[in-house]
Design a protein around this motif. Structure first.
Motif, PDB file in Angstrom:
ATOM      1  N   GLY A   1       0.741  -1.179  -0.146  1.00  0.00           N
ATOM      2  CA  GLY A   1      -0.061   0.093   0.158  1.00  0.00           C
ATOM      3  C   GLY A   1       0.931   1.287  -0.023  1.00  0.00           C
ATOM      4  O   GLY A   1       0.248   2.502   0.219  1.00  0.00           O
ATOM      5  N   LYS A   2       2.160   1.051  -0.267  1.00  0.00           N
ATOM      6  CA  LYS A   2       2.968   2.278  -0.105  1.00  0.00           C
ATOM      7  C   LYS A   2       3.104   2.868  -1.856  1.00  0.00           C
ATOM      8  O   LYS A   2       3.197   2.072  -2.547  1.00  0.00           O
ATOM      9  N   PRO A   3       3.168   4.098  -1.774  1.00  0.00           N
ATOM     10  CA  PRO A   3       3.444   4.798  -3.182  1.00  0.00           C
ATOM     11  C   PRO A   3       4.589   4.196  -3.758  1.00  0.00           C
ATOM     12  O   PRO A   3       5.500   4.116  -3.109  1.00  0.00           O
ATOM     13  N   ALA A   4       4.613   4.285  -5.186  1.00  0.00           N
ATOM     14  CA  ALA A   4       5.665   3.832  -5.861  1.00  0.00           C
ATOM     15  C   ALA A   4       6.797   4.557  -5.836  1.00  0.00           C
ATOM     16  O   ALA A   4       6.552   5.782  -6.045  1.00  0.00           O
ATOM     17  N   LYS A   5       8.103   4.041  -5.805  1.00  0.00           N
ATOM     18  CA  LYS A   5       9.105   4.874  -5.612  1.00  0.00           C
ATOM     19  C   LYS A   5      10.048   3.915  -6.688  1.00  0.00           C
ATOM     20  O   LYS A   5      10.783   3.489  -6.597  1.00  0.00           O
ATOM     21  N   LEU A   6      10.028   4.585  -7.840  1.00  0.00           N
ATOM     22  CA  LEU A   6      10.766   3.994  -9.152  1.00  0.00           C
ATOM     23  C   LEU A   6      11.710   5.124  -9.370  1.00  0.00           C
ATOM     24  O   LEU A   6      11.570   6.174  -9.857  1.00  0.00           O
ATOM     25  N   HIS A   7      12.946   4.878  -9.410  1.00  0.00           N
ATOM     26  CA  HIS A   7      14.156   5.785  -9.609  1.00  0.00           C
ATOM     27  C   HIS A   7      14.613   5.752 -11.011  1.00  0.00           C
ATOM     28  O   HIS A   7      13.672   5.712 -11.800  1.00  0.00           O
ATOM     29  N   SER A   8      15.994   6.090 -11.168  1.00  0.00           N
ATOM     30  CA  SER A   8      16.302   6.451 -12.738  1.00  0.00           C
ATOM     31  C   SER A   8      16.148   5.150 -13.444  1.00  0.00           C
ATOM     32  O   SER A   8      16.352   4.150 -13.366  1.00  0.00           O
ATOM     33  N   ASP A   9      15.355   5.522 -14.578  1.00  0.00           N
ATOM     34  CA  ASP A   9      14.772   4.593 -15.544  1.00  0.00           C
ATOM     35  C   ASP A   9      14.933   4.955 -16.861  1.00  0.00           C
ATOM     36  O   ASP A   9      16.053   4.314 -17.651  1.00  0.00           O
ATOM     37  N   GLY A  10      14.226   5.842 -17.527  1.00  0.00           N
ATOM     38  CA  GLY A  10      14.541   6.243 -18.966  1.00  0.00           C
ATOM     39  C   GLY A  10      16.062   6.755 -19.193  1.00  0.00           C
ATOM     40  O   GLY A  10      16.589   7.507 -18.370  1.00  0.00           O
ATOM     41  N   ILE A  11      16.211   6.586 -20.468  1.00  0.00           N
ATOM     42  CA  ILE A  11      17.728   7.097 -20.580  1.00  0.00           C
ATOM     43  C   ILE A  11      17.781   7.179 -22.302  1.00  0.00           C
ATOM     44  O   ILE A  11      17.103   6.470 -23.071  1.00  0.00           O
ATOM     45  N   ALA A  12      18.673   8.174 -22.646  1.00  0.00           N
ATOM     46  CA  ALA A  12      18.833   8.663 -23.988  1.00  0.00           C
ATOM     47  C   ALA A  12      20.153   9.065 -24.168  1.00  0.00           C
ATOM     48  O   ALA A  12      20.680   9.839 -23.313  1.00  0.00           O
ATOM     49  N   LEU A  13      20.675   8.729 -25.257  1.00  0.00           N
ATOM     50  CA  LEU A  13      22.294   9.240 -25.499  1.00  0.00           C
ATOM     51  C   LEU A  13      22.149   9.933 -26.733  1.00  0.00           C
ATOM     52  O   LEU A  13      21.537   9.815 -27.797  1.00  0.00           O
ATOM     53  N   SER A  14      22.570  11.248 -26.557  1.00  0.00           N
ATOM     54  CA  SER A  14      22.713  12.287 -27.896  1.00  0.00           C
ATOM     55  C   SER A  14      23.363  11.734 -28.771  1.00  0.00           C
ATOM     56  O   SER A  14      24.146  10.735 -28.818  1.00  0.00           O
ATOM     57  N   VAL A  15      22.897  12.063 -30.068  1.00  0.00           N
ATOM     58  CA  VAL A  15      23.616  11.398 -31.403  1.00  0.00           C
ATOM     59  C   VAL A  15      25.101  11.540 -31.420  1.00  0.00           C
ATOM     60  O   VAL A  15      25.782  10.682 -32.004  1.00  0.00           O
ATOM     61  N   ASP A  16      25.546  12.607 -30.713  1.00  0.00           N
ATOM     62  CA  ASP A  16      27.012  12.829 -30.954  1.00  0.00           C
ATOM     63  C   ASP A  16      27.719  12.154 -29.736  1.00  0.00           C
ATOM     64  O   ASP A  16      28.798  12.372 -29.401  1.00  0.00           O
ATOM     65  N   ASN A  17      27.127  11.293 -29.048  1.00  0.00           N
ATOM     66  CA  ASN A  17      27.516  10.694 -27.730  1.00  0.00           C
ATOM     67  C   ASN A  17      27.972  11.590 -26.661  1.00  0.00           C
ATOM     68  O   ASN A  17      28.782  11.058 -25.779  1.00  0.00           O
ATOM     69  N   LYS A  18      27.650  12.932 -26.799  1.00  0.00           N
ATOM     70  CA  LYS A  18      28.395  13.964 -25.578  1.00  0.00           C
ATOM     71  C   LYS A  18      27.396  14.029 -24.331  1.00  0.00           C
ATOM     72  O   LYS A  18      27.989  14.292 -23.281  1.00  0.00           O
TER      73      LYS A  18
END
Length: 398
Positions: A252-269
């Motif tokens: 019954g506790k609120p969800a605590k979902l940490h770092s998840d989504g990720i994206a890398l810039s096209v120049d990889n910087k």
């Protein structure tokens, strides 16, 4: 397409129409016993609750695949348009945790049936089987990478199981396996998503159970866990509510979902990342992540707060620097332009918990609808899914 307001919590329209598409139910038997921490496949894992949604007349989303089972969360698409789906062992025990999509919603175990098997007979070789795969990604050379946090049921990692696996789709064979020890993937960890930097020969991985970024040298296969105490990788003090479903764990506790989504810039910087339980997008220079001489404090100083966004699960980025977010509370595909403007590209009641993106060179964006908020884990043991799990695609507007 319209511009989103600055605040992320937008109202959600509930669907009230009957599903008007034919549904394909896969009648596969499941002989693979999961790790004891995972749930078993119920007799009917396709329970329907309430009226199923239908597509708006103007939806840009096209259905690529729809399945009553298994639940899939991840997608990867090769340059020659082969599609791979990822089904972790959470509430259910999928026969094909990594599967290639064939005609008429058929699934083929990938790279073969042996890799998709996880039961007592193979427990002594966790590095050779999908235990609880979470993400797949195709790099610009066409190689398929699969991330397996090896934590069935979102409980504990299987010793020796957490791994990053490189597959050559041309020969359908594994060509590299990088295993993570407990300094990188502790027993309570959950490695979540991955991006590959071929310019520097590195991989970057989010960890969502405790929060952090894993930096992997693909040449030496050495990995480091960083930013583990930084606010940017932690859940924010908010309460997610998706289609009227407050995200509460079995206690019954609120969800605590940490770092998840990720994206890398096209120049990889730059590496972009986002907590699921949060309304803030961050990025950090990849050069800083690769610099092992930096202290955690120095590394944290390199993190850039990019401002408020909707709560999201998956991220992707295009050549122009637009960041795409799966807006889970709005059933929407949202784009953040380089100047920080938020645009809603698609809103569709069938987009139940938009999860993961795959972006192809021709500007086609694929997105999965995993309905995580309707699984037993988040509904006191009762599944509330009322439509197939779907894979959509849409052509990106200029």
């Amino acid at each position: 397409m319209h511009i989103l307001p600055s605040l992320p919590a937008l109202p959600i329209a509930r669907a009230s129409l009957v599903l008007g598409v034919a549904l394909l139910t896969l009648g596969c038997s499941n002989n693979n016993a999961p790790d004891s921490a995972a749930g078993t496949t119920p007799a009917d894992s396709t329970a329907v609750a309430g009226a199923a949604p239908v597509a708006p007349a103007n939806s840009p989303l096209q259905v690529v695949a729809e399945l009553r089972e298994p639940q899939f969360v991840g997608v990867a698409v090769t340059p020659d348009s082969r599609i791979f789906l990822v089904s972790p062992r959470w509430d259910y025990n999928p026969v094909n945790p990594i599967a290639e999509v064939g005609p008429n919603n058929t699934l083929k175990p990938y790279p073969d049936a042996s890799w998709c098997t996880w039961n007592d007979s193979v427990r002594n070789e966790p590095e050779k089987h999908w235990i609880c795969p979470q993400a797949a990604y195709v790099d610009r050379s066409g190689m398929l990478w699969v991330l397996d946090p090896a934590a069935p049921g979102l409980k504990y990692t299987v010793p020796g199981g957490p791994k990053l696996v490189k597959i050559d789709p041309k020969i359908n064979q594994v060509v590299q396996t990088i295993r993570f020890d407990q300094t990188v993937a502790p027993r309570k960890s959950y490695l979540n998503d991955v991006r590959i930097d071929l310019d520097n020969n590195y991989a970057y991985i989010t960890e969502s159970s405790q929060g952090g970024i894993v930096v992997v040298d693909l040449k030496t296969q050495k990995a480091r866990r960083v930013l583990t105490t930084h606010p940017s990788v932690k859940a924010e003090p908010i309460r997610l509510n998706v289609e009227g479903n407050p995200m509460l764990d079995p206690m019954g506790k609120p969800a605590k979902l940490h770092s998840d989504g990720i994206a890398l810039s096209v120049d990889n910087k730059h590496l972009y990342y986002h907590a699921v339980t949060g309304y803030t997008l961050y990025r950090i220079p990849t050069a800083a992540l690769r610099n092992a001489a930096l202290s955690e404090e120095q590394l944290g100083q390199q993190v850039e707060n990019l401002g408020k966004t909707p709560a999201c699960d998956g991220l992707e980025i295009d050549k122009a620097g637009n960041v795409y977010l799966t807006a889970i509370e709005q059933n929407a595909v949202v784009r953040r332009t380089p100047d920080g403007k938020l645009e809603e590209l698609a809103k569709d009641p069938r987009l139940q918990w938009p999860d993961t993106y795959a972006l192809t060179a021709d500007g086609t964006l694929y997105v999965t609808a995993s309905a995580i908020h309707k699984t037993p884990t988040w509904n006191k043991g009762v599944g509330k899914q009322n439509q197939p799990y779907r894979l959509f695609k849409m052509k990106l507007p200029q």
